[in-house]
Design an enzyme around this catalytic site. Structure first.
Site, mmCIF file in Angstrom:
data_model
loop_
_atom_site.group_PDB
_atom_site.id
_atom_site.type_symbol
_atom_site.label_atom_id
_atom_site.label_comp_id
_atom_site.label_asym_id
_atom_site.label_seq_id
_atom_site.Cartn_x
_atom_site.Cartn_y
_atom_site.Cartn_z
ATOM 1 N N ASP A 187 -34.190 14.672 -2.442
ATOM 2 C CA ASP A 187 -33.343 15.843 -2.352
ATOM 3 C C ASP A 187 -34.049 17.153 -2.853
ATOM 4 O O ASP A 187 -34.713 17.111 -3.798
ATOM 5 C CB ASP A 187 -32.183 15.693 -3.594
ATOM 6 C CG ASP A 187 -31.101 16.868 -3.512
ATOM 7 O OD1 ASP A 187 -29.937 16.514 -3.508
ATOM 8 O OD2 ASP A 187 -31.434 17.933 -3.702
ATOM 9 N N ASP B 222 -29.855 18.816 2.792
ATOM 10 C CA ASP B 222 -31.031 18.615 1.963
ATOM 11 C C ASP B 222 -31.188 17.351 1.426
ATOM 12 O O ASP B 222 -32.115 17.048 0.361
ATOM 13 C CB ASP B 222 -30.797 19.977 0.956
ATOM 14 C CG ASP B 222 -30.393 19.432 -0.334
ATOM 15 O OD1 ASP B 222 -29.194 18.576 -0.408
ATOM 16 O OD2 ASP B 222 -30.745 19.862 -1.498
ATOM 17 N N GLU B 223 -30.444 16.139 1.691
ATOM 18 C CA GLU B 223 -30.778 15.094 1.045
ATOM 19 C C GLU B 223 -30.737 13.738 1.986
ATOM 20 O O GLU B 223 -29.693 13.833 2.924
ATOM 21 C CB GLU B 223 -29.962 14.826 -0.146
ATOM 22 C CG GLU B 223 -28.497 14.768 -0.078
ATOM 23 C CD GLU B 223 -27.608 14.629 -1.126
ATOM 24 O OE1 GLU B 223 -27.878 13.585 -1.965
ATOM 25 O OE2 GLU B 223 -26.666 15.345 -1.422
HETATM 26 N N1 DCP Z 1 -24.144 23.704 -1.271
HETATM 27 C C1 DCP Z 1 -22.834 24.529 -1.192
HETATM 28 N N2 DCP Z 1 -22.051 24.607 -1.787
HETATM 29 C C2 DCP Z 1 -21.850 23.615 -2.898
HETATM 30 C C3 DCP Z 1 -23.165 22.772 -3.352
HETATM 31 C C4 DCP Z 1 -24.221 22.862 -2.269
HETATM 32 O O1 DCP Z 1 -23.124 25.327 -0.210
HETATM 33 N N3 DCP Z 1 -20.776 23.506 -3.851
HETATM 34 C C5 DCP Z 1 -25.390 23.955 -0.598
HETATM 35 C C6 DCP Z 1 -26.382 24.780 -1.338
HETATM 36 C C7 DCP Z 1 -27.530 23.933 -1.788
HETATM 37 C C8 DCP Z 1 -27.370 22.702 -0.699
HETATM 38 O O2 DCP Z 1 -26.165 22.669 -0.319
HETATM 39 O O3 DCP Z 1 -28.529 24.699 -1.749
HETATM 40 C C9 DCP Z 1 -27.793 21.538 -1.329
HETATM 41 O O4 DCP Z 1 -27.098 21.314 -2.490
HETATM 42 P P1 DCP Z 1 -27.580 20.470 -3.930
HETATM 43 O O5 DCP Z 1 -26.349 20.047 -4.539
HETATM 44 O O6 DCP Z 1 -28.582 19.593 -3.506
HETATM 45 O O7 DCP Z 1 -28.039 21.821 -4.739
HETATM 46 P P2 DCP Z 1 -29.499 22.434 -4.573
HETATM 47 O O8 DCP Z 1 -30.433 21.906 -3.406
HETATM 48 O O9 DCP Z 1 -29.351 23.816 -4.372
HETATM 49 O O10 DCP Z 1 -30.105 22.391 -6.019
HETATM 50 P P3 DCP Z 1 -30.959 20.868 -6.710
HETATM 51 O O11 DCP Z 1 -32.256 21.452 -7.268
HETATM 52 O O12 DCP Z 1 -29.980 20.714 -8.119
HETATM 53 O O13 DCP Z 1 -30.652 19.737 -5.810
HETATM 54 MG MG MG Z 2 -30.707 19.738 -3.633
#
Ligand code: DCP
Ligand code: MG
Length: 371
Positions: A15, A109-110
């Site tokens: 992720d 992203d995952e």
């Molecule tokens: N995303 C979004 N709305 C949400 C959750 C996430 O648009 N409610 C988008 C933005 C994030 C991406 O999806 O960058 C990936 O989600 P993640 O939950 O993996 O969050 P992040 O990658 O931003 O942070 P982390 O380091 O906690 O994985």
């Molecule tokens: Mg993420």
């Protein structure tokens, strides 16, 4: 699900860290080290994600921009650039593909990877994970986190434990104690509402869930009860599924008040168009057919479609098609109370509808005929 755990597999869940935010900071040095929130609409919109600097103030995904700004007044809002996120996602996917073909992406992203056997013949899954993290960093200048275990459920939870840029390994003999102490809030698949319900019954951890019989779990949680029963015993034999086939993707909304004029409908259609585009982008899948669905106030359902011989990947084109379909049919109803958009004839696995694909079509019509 079987009643014994398969400990022979090596599964990695990767992720990306603060995905959209890290990309924005990478591409704009002025944002490095600063609290930023990515999302359309700035303080009037919703935060898609926040940089780690902003998370210290309590800013997080899905929070209103207004609330975020209250928590962190110096917060910088940055608009989303889905095309770039998608491009990075493809780069990362290509790295995964150099290790295994058993890849199951969950979003941009995952992804889960089954590396039990891998193309580089690396024996240890931890070494595979380290190597992938290193390569992702070299190619994208971004960090990711990894969870390594023998099943998807544990790998997914593990990838979150040492964020950012961290790896957590849960070996088979560690699984049961790990799951017993695990808060139900961290259980993947347990939403907020179910978690609240569990807590109200005094079920705080995996260990608490484990005390319930299969029947009790089924009575309380329905079908998914059986899944919980196995999961707390470390049994999750779901394969890494590299060919999830989705037939269509839809977004729809019901309105409290009936709508009748083109202008009124276009206004409520806009957030549906945006959400629809966001979902398609996140699924990294686009369709050649866009369907507008309308339900009249007397519950008659109407669907109108437009099909192209290419994948409709641009927000503007999706919006134009939706408006066109609406305008062509505005005389067929008086009042409506539901609007939806559906994409179908989606890409097949591995088909890339992105910029390169479209350019190719523009310059080389022959390849279109072969499609
Ligand atoms: N995303 C979004 N709305 C949400 C959750 C996430 O648009 N409610 C988008 C933005 C994030 C991406 O999806 O960058 C990936 O989600 P993640 O939950 O993996 O969050 P992040 O990658 O931003 O942070 P982390 O380091 O906690 O994985
Ligand atoms: Mg993420």
């Amino acid at each position: 699900m079987a009643d014994a755990a398969d400990y022979t597999r090596r599964i990695i869940h990767i992720d990306m860290d603060a995905f959209y935010a890290s990309i924005e900071q990478r591409d704009n040095p002025a944002l490095k080290g600063k609290p930023i929130a990515v999302g359309g609409g700035g303080s009037r919109g919703v935060v898609a994600t926040a940089s780690y600097e902003a998370r210290k103030y309590g800013v997080h995904s899905a929070m209103s921009g207004f609330r975020a700004k209250q928590l962190c007044p110096q917060l910088i809002f940055v608009p989303t650039r889905f095309d770039v996120y998608q491009q990075v996602s493809r780069q990362v996917r290509a790295i995964f593909e150099s290790y295994t073909d058993l890849i199951e992406p969950l979003s941009l992203d995952e992804a889960y990877l089954d590396v039990t056997t891998n193309k580089k013949n690396i024996e240890l899954a931890t070494e595979v994970a380290e190597s992938i993290m290193q390569e992702v960093l070299e190619v994208t200048q971004l960090t990711c986190s990894a969870g390594v275990s023998y099943c998807k459920f544990i790998a997914k939870i593990a990838s979150d434990l040492k964020k950012p840029n961290g790896m957590t390994v849960i070996r088979p003999h560690q699984a049961i104690p790990f799951l017993e102490q695990l808060s139900v809030k961290k259980f993947h698949g347990v939403g907020k509402v179910t978690a609240e319900k569990m807590l109200s019954w005094g079920l705080k951890t995996g260990g608490d869930l484990k005390k319930l019989t299969k029947l009790e779990l089924a009575q309380r949680f329905g079908k998914v009860g059986g899944f919980y029963y196995n999961i707390v015993r470390g049994i999750d034999n779901r394969p890494v599924n590299n060919n999830r086939i989705r037939k269509s993707l839809a977004v729809e909304r019901t309105f409290r008040e009936d709508l009748s004029t083109f202008e009124d409908i276009v206004e409520v259609l806009e957030p549906i168009v945006l959400k629809f585009f966001e979902r398609l982008t996140k699924a990294d899948n686009f369709g050649r057919t866009i369907t507008l669905k309308l339900k009249t106030s007397d519950f008659q359902l109407m669907t109108r479609s437009s099909s192209k011989d290419y994948y409709v990947t641009s927000l503007d084109e999706i919006r134009d098609l939706a408006h066109e379909l609406l305008l062509d049919n505005i005389d067929s109803f008086e009042k409506i109370r539901l609007i939806g958009l559906t994409a179908s004839n989606l890409q097949k696995q591995g088909e890339v509808p992105g910029i390169g694909y479209q350019l190719k079509f523009d310059f080389d019509n022959e390849s279109r005929d072969k499609e």
